[in-house]
Design an enzyme around this catalytic site. Sequence first.
Site, PDB file in Angstrom:
ATOM      1  N   TYR A  76       0.814  -1.228   0.000  1.00 52.92           N
ATOM      2  CA  TYR A  76       0.000   0.000   0.000  1.00 52.92           C
ATOM      3  C   TYR A  76       0.845   1.274   0.000  1.00 52.92           C
ATOM      4  CZ  TYR A  76      -4.572   2.185   1.150  1.00 52.92           C
ATOM      5  OH  TYR A  76      -5.766   2.884   1.132  1.00 52.92           O
ATOM      6  N   LYS A  78      -2.490   9.162   0.795  1.00 51.78           N
ATOM      7  CA  LYS A  78      -3.505   9.461   1.800  1.00 51.78           C
ATOM      8  C   LYS A  78      -2.920  10.308   2.941  1.00 51.78           C
ATOM      9  CE  LYS A  78      -7.071   7.299   0.036  1.00 51.78           C
ATOM     10  NZ  LYS A  78      -8.309   7.995  -0.374  1.00 51.78           N
TER      11      LYS A  78
END
Length: 262
Positions: free
Chosen positions: A156, A163
């Site tokens: 990720y 993010k």
Amino acid sequence: MKSDPPFQNKIALVTGSGRGIGRAIALHFAQHGANVVINFFRNREPAEETAAQVEALGRRALVVKANLGDLDDLNRLFDETEQVFGGLDIFVHNAASGFNRPAMEQRPKGWDWSMNINARPLLFGAQRAVPLMQKRSGGYIVAITSPGSTRVLPDYVSVGASKAALEAVTRYLAFELAEQNIVVNAVSPGIVITDALQHFDAVKENVDIVERAVSLTPAGRLVTAEDVAEVVAFLCSPAAEMIRGQIIVVDGGYTLPVPGVA
């Protein structure tokens, strides 16, 4: 005497609102009185279905195809919103994408793609949204982020970094836009059962992972897209006026225990 719906005649733009969390947010606003701008990039049919549901509720819907990683497309999204509605009350940046790979295998294209779709549109979308909100005496901006901004999730790295950047932009916007009566926050959902979850190899290869997540959630169930929509709507209401620049975690308590201890 019956009161008007809380978002009566408001204009809400929700990116990535053809499916999943974005769709739930768009429909929630429509159910409570708002007209909605529905954005999609690849799949028009789900977006049109969402629009049909909005219109069935007696609200207006505008469907705009736009790749948020392209600044020309992003600008066109706001141009069309202004042309049709004349202003904007709520901007929810929900659209997200990324190439899930281990850090040592991540490529520049995947990094740029994640940053340009996940983080950059919040900043440059806000630059376009603010003048439209000023016409309406203020407004609300909400970004949808992820636990991967602060916690390590499998493969990720590019999305997690994007993010984290999204959350930083949220704080800066909240500070700078407060004087213009624009409230800015972010919502960080836990595991939500949507199509996006299937992009994680760990989920595809191990169906028990979802059951385990449920067992580790104090609330006794996973978060739904509608749960997220409820919190987003709250942050766009007068009741949340003094919540500024915050990352609201909606995960049923999943991240509360220390792994291996609680």
